[in-house]
Design a protein around this motif. Structure first.
Motif, PDB file in Angstrom:
ATOM      1  N   PRO A 188      -3.582   2.874  -5.064  1.00 54.54           N
ATOM      2  CA  PRO A 188      -4.821   3.673  -5.721  1.00 54.54           C
ATOM      3  C   PRO A 188      -4.678   5.040  -6.398  1.00 54.54           C
ATOM      4  CG  PRO A 188      -4.872   3.739  -3.359  1.00 54.54           C
ATOM      5  CD  PRO A 188      -3.815   2.820  -3.525  1.00 54.54           C
ATOM      6  N   LYS A 189      -3.511   5.489  -6.043  1.00 57.78           N
ATOM      7  CA  LYS A 189      -3.309   6.732  -6.601  1.00 57.78           C
ATOM      8  C   LYS A 189      -2.287   6.526  -7.958  1.00 57.78           C
ATOM      9  CE  LYS A 189      -2.987   9.665  -2.318  1.00 57.78           C
ATOM     10  NZ  LYS A 189      -2.177  10.411  -1.814  1.00 57.78           N
ATOM     11  N   GLY A 190      -1.941   5.249  -8.069  1.00 56.18           N
ATOM     12  CA  GLY A 190      -1.195   5.096  -9.508  1.00 56.18           C
ATOM     13  C   GLY A 190       0.448   4.983  -9.301  1.00 56.18           C
ATOM     14  N   GLY A 191       1.112   4.493 -10.180  1.00 59.30           N
ATOM     15  CA  GLY A 191       2.537   4.762  -9.932  1.00 59.30           C
ATOM     16  C   GLY A 191       3.071   3.703  -9.636  1.00 59.30           C
ATOM     17  N   THR A 192       2.804   3.036  -8.323  1.00 61.25           N
ATOM     18  CA  THR A 192       3.506   1.893  -7.556  1.00 61.25           C
ATOM     19  C   THR A 192       2.559   0.855  -7.335  1.00 61.25           C
ATOM     20  OG1 THR A 192       3.170   3.071  -5.810  1.00 61.25           O
ATOM     21  CG2 THR A 192       5.129   3.569  -6.787  1.00 61.25           C
TER      22      THR A 192
END
Length: 325
Positions: free
Chosen positions: A116-120
């Motif tokens: 949910p924080k992005g990137g993975t």
């Protein structure tokens, strides 16, 4: 307490085969992935398809939607993972996790979950591990880490917690593992079920986790850490009432209610405080996926959810006595 939920809407053109994954997004659309190989976005007012991907040649088994509902991550039965940008209606990332020609020790992905924080994104596999991959379009599918459970059992489902701090992994042997994302370490193991855990749901505050199992039960876990850093009280309640495998579950945004779908062809809504079912609806086929509406319910309403399963239909449900959703 007894509640009633009514079928407020049904999709106009069902999938041609079973639907194994469905998600109600923050933009009030619904995303579904089917054994027919298609991924569709539905309008929650009309029940019409607003966007759809061309059919993949094999079944779609898992999907995950970003908190802003811009990106949909989905995975097929052989392990092709795609990142769909809803805004541009383009595939901006594709990873063939089964391809042994480029990487040694390949583990085909099964269940996938966007950070949910992005990137993975995280992916379960048949080895009992969680693999963490890059979700950035320019490096999509590059492995970042492997989280090891120590059990060589099939990973049925993995999901990031809503706060992005933990990853849950449920295995075919009924065990549930919690990993800390920052340290990449295994922090907690639960053995609340003796049979396969088909699905689980995090509460919106990431403090509770509800598992759904082939043992016909759902188990509510308190996964908060104590001030000393030790795991919380673990299994705090067992919900019993289904007569066959429990295939899917989700927790309402306010953590008051949960919904479950089963191979017994029923949908149950549970009061988590009272530890009992408050609504049961019978369908024509097995229920493979359910998802609560993420927006707060209207005044006087207990909320709404969407279901999908064996018959290929996506259905919207709302509490009785409230007009609209």
């Amino acid at each position: 307490m007894s509640l009633a939920f009514v079928n407020a809407l049904q999709c106009k053109e069902p999938h041609a085969d079973e639907v194994w994954s469905v998600a109600w997004t923050s933009r009030d659309t619904v995303i579904s992935g089917s054994v027919d190989g298609t991924v569709k976005q539905w309008d929650s007012t009309s029940g019409q398809v607003s966007l759809a991907r061309p059919p993949h040649n094999l079944a779609i088994v898992s999907l995950s939607v970003s908190p802003d509902a811009r990106f949909v991550l989905y995975n097929s039965i052989e392990g092709t993972t795609c990142l769909w940008d809803i805004q541009s209606d383009k595939i901006v990332g594709k990873h063939e996790s089964y391809d042994r020609s480029t990487v040694d020790g390949v583990e085909p992905s099964w269940s996938v979950s966007l950070n949910p924080k992005g990137g993975t994104y995280a992916a379960s596999s048949g080895t009992g591990n969680v693999n963490v991959f890059s979700a950035n379009p320019d490096s999509f599918g590059v492995k970042q880490a492997t989280l090891v459970s120590g059990k060589s059992k099939y990973g049925m489902v993995c999901k990031y917690s809503p706060d992005g701090r933990r990853i849950g992994l449920a295995l075919e042997n009924g065990q549930l593992f919690i990993f800390d994302v920052e340290s990449q370490s295994l922090t907690t193991t639960y053995s609340s079920h003796a049979m396969t855990v088909r699905d689980f749901a995090w509460s919106y505050d990431s403090s509770l986790l509800l598992t759904a199992s082939d043992d016909k039960r759902l188990t509510l876990h308190d996964v908060r850490l104590s001030p000393s850093g030790k795991p919380g009280s673990g299994a705090v309640a067992t919900l019993v009432g289904h007569s066959s495998w429990v295939l899917c579950t989700d927790i309402s945004p306010d953590s008051r209610l949960a919904v479950s779908g089963s191979a017994d062809k029923s949908i149950k809504v549970w009061d988590l405080s009272a530890r009992c079912a408050v609504s049961t609806t019978h369908e024509s086929g097995e229920i493979w996926s359910v998802s609560w509406r993420p927006k707060p319910p209207a005044p006087g309403s207990t909320g709404a959810f969407v279901s999908a399963g064996q018959d290929g239909f996506v259905r919207w449900w709302r509490s009785a006595g409230v007009s609209g959703m």
